[in-house]
Design an enzyme around this catalytic site. Structure first.
Site, PDB file in Angstrom:
ATOM      1  N   GLU A   1      -6.302 -11.006  -0.524  1.00  0.00           N
ATOM      2  CA  GLU A   1      -6.323 -10.517   0.325  1.00  0.00           C
ATOM      3  C   GLU A   1      -8.115 -10.600   0.334  1.00  0.00           C
ATOM      4  O   GLU A   1      -8.793 -10.346   0.376  1.00  0.00           O
ATOM      5  CB  GLU A   1      -6.284 -10.138   1.231  1.00  0.00           C
ATOM      6  CG  GLU A   1      -4.811  -9.583   1.014  1.00  0.00           C
ATOM      7  CD  GLU A   1      -4.369  -7.980   1.646  1.00  0.00           C
ATOM      8  OE1 GLU A   1      -5.470  -7.329   2.577  1.00  0.00           O
ATOM      9  OE2 GLU A   1      -2.886  -7.765   2.372  1.00  0.00           O
TER      10      GLU A   1
ATOM     11  N   GLU B   1       0.610  -1.448  -0.093  1.00  0.00           N
ATOM     12  CA  GLU B   1      -0.311   0.103   0.097  1.00  0.00           C
ATOM     13  C   GLU B   1       0.763   1.170  -0.411  1.00  0.00           C
ATOM     14  O   GLU B   1       0.304   1.907   0.655  1.00  0.00           O
ATOM     15  CB  GLU B   1      -1.357   0.029   1.136  1.00  0.00           C
ATOM     16  CG  GLU B   1      -1.915  -1.426   1.444  1.00  0.00           C
ATOM     17  CD  GLU B   1      -2.564  -1.292   2.238  1.00  0.00           C
ATOM     18  OE1 GLU B   1      -2.698  -0.138   3.289  1.00  0.00           O
ATOM     19  OE2 GLU B   1      -3.306  -2.260   2.368  1.00  0.00           O
TER      20      GLU B   1
HETATM   21  C1  GLA Z   1      -4.679  -4.184   4.078  1.00  0.00           C
HETATM   22  C2  GLA Z   1      -3.005  -5.609   4.915  1.00  0.00           C
HETATM   23  C3  GLA Z   1      -4.069  -6.045   5.460  1.00  0.00           C
HETATM   24  C4  GLA Z   1      -4.848  -6.245   6.372  1.00  0.00           C
HETATM   25  C5  GLA Z   1      -6.178  -5.506   5.806  1.00  0.00           C
HETATM   26  C6  GLA Z   1      -6.988  -5.602   7.082  1.00  0.00           C
HETATM   27  O1  GLA Z   1      -5.149  -4.960   3.448  1.00  0.00           O
HETATM   28  O2  GLA Z   1      -2.406  -6.149   3.957  1.00  0.00           O
HETATM   29  O3  GLA Z   1      -2.502  -7.166   6.543  1.00  0.00           O
HETATM   30  O4  GLA Z   1      -4.312  -5.653   7.456  1.00  0.00           O
HETATM   31  O5  GLA Z   1      -5.598  -4.080   5.498  1.00  0.00           O
HETATM   32  O6  GLA Z   1      -6.807  -6.902   7.753  1.00  0.00           O
END
Ligand code: GLA
Length: 366
Positions: free
Chosen positions: A270, A163
């Site tokens: 994710e 990010e």
């Molecule tokens: C982001 C992060 C993850 C996690 C999510 C919420 O996507 O990359 O590690 O913290 O937020 O769980």
């Protein structure tokens, strides 16, 4: 800070590689019915984000039966694994790594540098003043080298930088403390140091809101820039925190084909499908945030959204090298507290009793 859980703090023994640890046991688990990983064995590994604690509950059986890849949800994040300069806390990360190894599962490492869940000490000197770029980069190098070497040979892929791109239209890099102190250099250094520590590991850039064309363009520009400088970046992680209202099939295909122009491998890192329309900012609970959230209508919309996503994932199986769910079952999800604290979400394929939801069958019948 998002869902963070601190375990015991164990003093650093930097020279010990996880793989050398003596307590790894061998066992095999036989499952009777096919799991997601079996339905998708000719497509891509199916992963799940876990905590060390979950793997000591009845969820462990579900994890072994359904998935063939693990990602520590929090255990390898800098704030958890390196809470003080001289302290590494290996406990949860080691236990997840041991579980993966014992059960013949892949392991993704998450994550080496991120603006969230970073320990405060890393940015401060002994007088509580902000450190210089030189010191911060030196600390980052030490962190990455120690963590990546410990899991060398067991973590096959790392989310190196997480990010770093801004969601704001007028901003390229996220204006994090890392960026304020180091400029963009910390990103390339992170990849270089991770590669030096484990030349075999696949190194990913990972980000969210990747279905948004403006953000996507910036992510692609970032990774292309890194690759053209010879920085070892091997893949792009699409977090895929999506919802019943997005993405559309066209938006998802466009996202994937745009990322494929980089020539890099892609992973869904994710994945979850919130039963609420997507919001990216934390906000207070409102009256309309009803407690009865998982209605039959939502169940159906979610099922269709899961089916749509997996239809597209299968179509791009030659470029997608993994699909990882963010959490195991609706018993617990980070979305229970985001964007609205305490608003229960139901974003996964298994319900609170760990039973497959209707959406599960939509995903495996193809
Ligand atoms: C982001 C992060 C993850 C996690 C999510 C919420 O996507 O990359 O590690 O913290 O937020 O769980």
């Amino acid at each position: 800070m998002k869902n963070i859980r601190y375990g015991f703090i164990v003093l650093i023994v930097a020279s010990v590689n996880f793989c050398g640890a003596a307590y790894i046991q061998k066992s095999s688990v036989v499952t009777a019915t096919p799991g997601l990983k079996d339905y998708y064995k000719d497509y891509f590994p199916i992963g799940v984000a876990v905590s060390g604690r979950a793997l000591r509950t009845d969820e462990a059986g579900l994890v072994v039966g359904q998935f063939n890849s693990l990602t520590p949800e929090n255990a390898m994040k800098m704030g958890v694994i390196h809470p003080e300069e001289q302290q590494y806390n290996w406990r949860d990360a080691d236990s997840i790594a041991a579980f993966a190894r014992r059960n013949g599962m892949k392991l993704r490492g998450h994550t080496l540098v991120w603006h969230n869940q970073a320990p405060k000490w890393i940015f401060k000197d002994a007088n509580d003043q902000q450190v210089t770029k030189e010191i911060l980069l030196q600390r980052l190098k030490e962190h990455i080298t120690t963590v990546v070497k410990r899991y060398k040979g067991i973590v096959y892929a790392w989310d190196v930088a997480n990010e770093v791109i801004s969601d704001r239209k007028d901003e390229f890099y996220r204006n994090s403390l890392w960026y304020q102190i180091c400029g963009e250099e910390y990103i390339e250094k992170a990849f270089q140091w991770a590669h030096e520590a484990d030349p075999e590991a696949l190194l990913f850039y990972n980000d969210y809101n990747e279905i948004n064309p403006d953000k996507r363009k910036k992510i692609i520009q970032l990774v292309n820039g890194l690759v053209s400088k010879g920085i070892p970046v091997h893949g792009v992680g699409l977090q895929a925190h999506w919802a019943i209202n997005e993405p559309s099939a066209a938006q998802l295909e466009k996202t994937i084909t745009d990322f494929l122009t980089t020539g890099l491998k892609l992973q869904i890192t994710e994945f979850d499908i919130s039963v609420y329309p997507k919001e990216h900012e934390m906000r207070a609970r409102q009256l309309e945030d009803s407690a009865v959230a998982f209605t039959a209508a939502k169940e159906q919309q979610q099922l269709e959204q899961f089916r749509l996503c997996f239809d597209v994932f299968r179509k791009y199986r030659h470029s997608l090298t993994g699909v990882t769910f963010w959490n195991i079952s609706d018993r617990y999800s980070w979305l229970d507290n985001f964007p609205v604290r305490g608003r229960k979400d139901y974003p996964l394929l298994f319900d609170k009793e760990l039973q497959p939801k209707k959406a599960f069958w939509a995903v495996v019948k193809f």
